[in-house]
Enzyme design. Structure first.
Site, PDB file in Angstrom:
ATOM      1  N   GLU A 176      36.240 -10.788 -19.218  1.00 25.18           N
ATOM      2  CA  GLU A 176      37.021 -10.790 -17.964  1.00 25.18           C
ATOM      3  C   GLU A 176      36.157 -10.363 -16.782  1.00 25.18           C
ATOM      4  OE1 GLU A 176      41.588 -10.335 -19.487  1.00 25.18           O
ATOM      5  OE2 GLU A 176      40.548  -8.484 -19.045  1.00 25.18           O
ATOM      6  N   ALA A 320      47.518  -2.328 -25.665  1.00 24.03           N
ATOM      7  CA  ALA A 320      48.583  -1.510 -25.073  1.00 24.03           C
ATOM      8  C   ALA A 320      49.895  -1.563 -25.855  1.00 24.03           C
ATOM      9  CB  ALA A 320      48.818  -1.966 -23.631  1.00 24.03           C
ATOM     10  N   GLN A 321      50.185  -2.687 -26.514  1.00 32.34           N
ATOM     11  CA  GLN A 321      51.451  -2.787 -27.242  1.00 32.34           C
ATOM     12  C   GLN A 321      51.548  -1.777 -28.382  1.00 32.34           C
ATOM     13  OE1 GLN A 321      54.477  -4.173 -27.196  1.00 32.34           O
ATOM     14  NE2 GLN A 321      53.975  -4.751 -25.121  1.00 32.34           N
TER      15      GLN A 321
HETATM   16  C1  LIG Z   1      39.055  -1.922 -19.224  1.00 30.71           C
HETATM   17  C2  LIG Z   1      40.174  -2.040 -20.227  1.00 30.71           C
HETATM   18  C3  LIG Z   1      40.881  -3.228 -20.348  1.00 30.71           C
HETATM   19  C4  LIG Z   1      41.910  -3.344 -21.263  1.00 30.71           C
HETATM   20  N1  LIG Z   1      42.604  -4.522 -21.325  1.00 30.71           N
HETATM   21  C5  LIG Z   1      43.652  -4.626 -22.147  1.00 30.71           C
HETATM   22  C6  LIG Z   1      44.453  -5.804 -22.158  1.00 30.71           C
HETATM   23  O1  LIG Z   1      44.177  -6.759 -21.442  1.00 30.71           O
HETATM   24  N2  LIG Z   1      45.532  -5.833 -22.986  1.00 30.71           N
HETATM   25  C7  LIG Z   1      45.862  -4.787 -23.785  1.00 30.71           C
HETATM   26  O2  LIG Z   1      46.867  -4.856 -24.495  1.00 30.71           O
HETATM   27  N3  LIG Z   1      45.111  -3.676 -23.817  1.00 30.71           N
HETATM   28  C8  LIG Z   1      44.031  -3.558 -23.017  1.00 30.71           C
HETATM   29  N4  LIG Z   1      43.268  -2.418 -23.024  1.00 30.71           N
HETATM   30  C9  LIG Z   1      43.575  -1.368 -24.016  1.00 30.71           C
HETATM   31  C10 LIG Z   1      44.745  -0.504 -23.583  1.00 30.71           C
HETATM   32  O3  LIG Z   1      44.660  -0.186 -22.222  1.00 30.71           O
HETATM   33  C11 LIG Z   1      44.754   0.734 -24.446  1.00 30.71           C
HETATM   34  O4  LIG Z   1      44.909   0.334 -25.784  1.00 30.71           O
HETATM   35  C12 LIG Z   1      45.863   1.677 -24.044  1.00 30.71           C
HETATM   36  O5  LIG Z   1      45.684   2.136 -22.731  1.00 30.71           O
HETATM   37  C13 LIG Z   1      45.918   2.871 -24.979  1.00 30.71           C
HETATM   38  O6  LIG Z   1      47.051   3.615 -24.644  1.00 30.71           O
HETATM   39  P1  LIG Z   1      47.115   5.161 -24.993  1.00 30.71           P
HETATM   40  O7  LIG Z   1      48.458   5.637 -24.573  1.00 30.71           O
HETATM   41  O8  LIG Z   1      46.687   5.386 -26.399  1.00 30.71           O
HETATM   42  O9  LIG Z   1      45.978   5.811 -24.090  1.00 30.71           O
HETATM   43  P2  LIG Z   1      45.743   5.696 -22.531  1.00 30.71           P
HETATM   44  O10 LIG Z   1      46.559   4.640 -21.931  1.00 30.71           O
HETATM   45  O11 LIG Z   1      44.274   5.648 -22.377  1.00 30.71           O
HETATM   46  O12 LIG Z   1      46.295   7.069 -21.979  1.00 30.71           O
HETATM   47  C14 LIG Z   1      45.717   8.306 -22.342  1.00 30.71           C
HETATM   48  C15 LIG Z   1      46.183   9.334 -21.328  1.00 30.71           C
HETATM   49  O13 LIG Z   1      45.866  10.606 -21.826  1.00 30.71           O
HETATM   50  C16 LIG Z   1      45.306  11.393 -20.795  1.00 30.71           C
HETATM   51  N5  LIG Z   1      44.451  12.383 -21.437  1.00 30.71           N
HETATM   52  C17 LIG Z   1      43.379  12.147 -22.234  1.00 30.71           C
HETATM   53  N6  LIG Z   1      42.873  13.306 -22.684  1.00 30.71           N
HETATM   54  C18 LIG Z   1      43.638  14.289 -22.151  1.00 30.71           C
HETATM   55  C19 LIG Z   1      43.599  15.711 -22.221  1.00 30.71           C
HETATM   56  N7  LIG Z   1      42.686  16.359 -22.947  1.00 30.71           N
HETATM   57  N8  LIG Z   1      44.516  16.415 -21.543  1.00 30.71           N
HETATM   58  C20 LIG Z   1      45.456  15.781 -20.777  1.00 30.71           C
HETATM   59  N9  LIG Z   1      45.526  14.440 -20.677  1.00 30.71           N
HETATM   60  C21 LIG Z   1      44.643  13.717 -21.354  1.00 30.71           C
HETATM   61  C22 LIG Z   1      44.564  10.398 -19.934  1.00 30.71           C
HETATM   62  O14 LIG Z   1      44.387  10.888 -18.616  1.00 30.71           O
HETATM   63  C23 LIG Z   1      45.486   9.191 -19.992  1.00 30.71           C
HETATM   64  O15 LIG Z   1      46.434   9.180 -18.957  1.00 30.71           O
HETATM   65  C24 LIG Z   1      42.243  -2.258 -22.106  1.00 30.71           C
HETATM   66  C25 LIG Z   1      41.528  -1.062 -22.006  1.00 30.71           C
HETATM   67  C26 LIG Z   1      40.512  -0.950 -21.065  1.00 30.71           C
HETATM   68  C27 LIG Z   1      39.759   0.357 -20.953  1.00 30.71           C
END
Ligand SMILES: Cc1cc2nc3c(=O)[nH]c(=O)nc-3n(C[C@H](O)[C@H](O)[C@H](O)COP(=O)(O)OP(=O)(O)OC[C@H]3O[C@@H](n4cnc5c(N)ncnc54)[C@H](O)[C@@H]3O)c2cc1C
Length: 443
Positions: A176, A320-321
């Site tokens: 992308e 993300a799902q």
């Molecule tokens: C550049 C990029 C592109 C992507 N594109 C896609 C896509 O097109 N389609 C798709 O489905 N997925 C995509 N993904 C993957 C998707 O975004 C992730 O799988 C998803 O965000 C994971 O969700 P999560 O809730 O596990 O973590 P996150 O969404 O990363 O959230 C983690 C949260 O925890 C907080 N946090 C972390 N450590 C601490 C701490 N010690 N104390 C307090 N807060 C903390 C962070 O600030 C954050 O807000 C992409 C990821 C990236 C990086």
């Protein structure tokens, strides 16, 4: 709130944490959501901030704003540094205090992932990754600055190095980014420079694998590859990078001179496994039970990128799902336990498919038996991404920006903003001199 009301602490306001918090909105319990950022970030569109299509405020929303109407929920800005599973509390560092203990009855860890340089952390200063808004703005600065530097450079021999962009990792983010940089140079920048030709920029996408988009079906990887080649992206497969420094990257023995190397490869989970002293997989993600709890701790759940769970013999993908569905599941399980209802069947991920954009008006889409590439896939990509943005105002703003960019080629936010360097070039102003007592010295 009465003291008898159980407290659920959620760490992380990303996809998983937010989904869990929303699913607990009507429950008779206290929810405390802790995040080190004040905003929920829509990571799938980070690359559009890094390539100037969107501005940071269009893909992120204050968590406090999203949950503002949820009366049972308190949002705390702070960094969690550890968990005491015996005392049932997490430790939080906030702006002016460290190690503040917050007790929980149930804990949901949704702390996501960060970059992994596969044991080469020395690459990081020269090859930033894309994970946060700050990363995206920093990469945007680097890309735009490269063109400015080349325009100001009299020696044409240096233009080539300055206008060479190397992307390490040909997964969805690398593909992308490569497509978006190609669109940037072909459209928005094309006619604005006098000494350089922005379309001469080299965009090199490197991956150790045999094809781009390794997790997509072969036909879609081939379609994406053809599209990248059409956009002028130089795709080099079969070799990872051996070395990265300030002068560029070395790939399969060849030194590629470049001032802009971007890391779009591996991710490493948060240290949640260490906090819990729990079993982890080879990447460091917490091995969770089929109900997403941690072995020996039915009151602790780990969801999303920082959790590891296999389904039908394969690990769940880092999309993300997964955290959205897992966050909702963990919340539902807690609600049922509190209400004294029967437990839920094990968590099962429903795969809605995956997509990646390759330049303007082209995407690849895989969902069930459907494999699509081209404009229709891009329309589906746009609709899905708009739907999952956190707030209606962002949906409207992003939709208008996309239509405008599509029709005119113009970008929403082509600004170089060095937040920490605003004074580096500036000579002391009259105001500065006055505030320093007229002689420019601190008083
Ligand atoms: C550049 C990029 C592109 C992507 N594109 C896609 C896509 O097109 N389609 C798709 O489905 N997925 C995509 N993904 C993957 C998707 O975004 C992730 O799988 C998803 O965000 C994971 O969700 P999560 O809730 O596990 O973590 P996150 O969404 O990363 O959230 C983690 C949260 O925890 C907080 N946090 C972390 N450590 C601490 C701490 N010690 N104390 C307090 N807060 C903390 C962070 O600030 C954050 O807000 C992409 C990821 C990236 C990086």
């Amino acid at each position: 709130m009465s003291e008898a009301v159980p407290r659920v602490v959620i760490v992380g306001g990303g996809f998983g944490g937010l989904a869990a918090a929303k699913a607990l909105r009507k429950a008779n319990l206290e929810v405390v959501l802790i995040d080190r950022q004040n905003h929920h970030l829509f990571q799938p569109l980070l690359y559009q901030v890094a390539t100037s299509v969107l501005s940071p405020g269009q893909i992120a929303s204050p968590i406090r704003g999203i949950l503002g109407k949820q009366r049972n929920t308190t949002v705390i800005l702070g960094q969690v540094t550890g968990v005491d599973t015996g005392r049932r509390c997490v430790f939080v560092d906030s702006v002016d205090r460290t190690g503040v203990a917050i007790d929980y009855d149930y804990l949901i860890l949704a702390t996501g992932a960060s970059h992994s340089y596969f044991g080469h952390d020395e690459f990081e200063p020269f090859a930033p990754g894309l994970k946060s808004l700050a990363d995206a703005v920093s990469i945007r600065n680097r890309i735009l600055q490269a063109f400015e530097q080349a325009e100001a450079e009299e020696d044409p021999k240096r233009h080539r190095d300055l206008l060479t962009f190397v992307l390490v990792g040909a997964g969805p983010t690398g593909v992308e980014m490569a497509g978006a940089i190609a669109a940037l140079v072909r459209n928005a920048l094309r006619s604005e420079f006098r000494r350089i030709d922005p379309t001469s920029a080299r965009i090199i996408l490197v991956d150790a694998g045999k094809r781009v988009l390794g997790t997509f079906p072969e036909t879609l990887a081939v379609a994406a590859m053809r599209r990248l080649e059409k956009l002028g992206v130089d795709v080099r497969l079969g070799h990872g990078v051996d070395h990265i420094d300030a002068d560029g990257a070395r790939v399969a023995g060849e030194c590629i001179a470049s001032k802009t190397v971007i890391w779009t490869a591996g991710v490493a989970p948060s240290p949640a496994g260490k906090w819990l002293e729990a079993a982890t997989d080879h990447a460091g993600r917490v091995r969770v039970q089929p109900d997403l709890s941690v072995s020996g701790h039915p009151e602790i759940f780990v969801v999303g990128d920082t959790a590891s769970l296999d389904q039908d013999g394969h690990p769940l993908p880092g999309v993300a799902q997964v955290p959205i569905q897992q966050g909702r599941y963990a919340a539902k399980l807690i609600r049922r336990r509190i209400g004294g209802h029967a437990v839920l069947p094990p968590f099962r991920y429903f795969d809605k498919g995956s997509m990646a954009v390759v330049g303007k008006g082209f995407a690849v889409l895989h969902s069930g038996r459907i494999s699509l590439s081209g404009f229709v896939a891009w329309m589906a990509w746009a609709a899905v991404h708009l739907e999952f943005l956190a707030q209606s105002s962002l949906r409207v703003s992003v939709f208008v920006q996309w239509v405008w960019t599509y029709l005119t080629g113009q970008r929403g936010s082509r600004l170089i903003v060095n937040y920490h360097e605003s004074r580096s070039w500036a000579k002391p102003s009259i105001h500065d001199a006055a505030s320093k007592g007229g002689n420019g010295r601190e008083q």
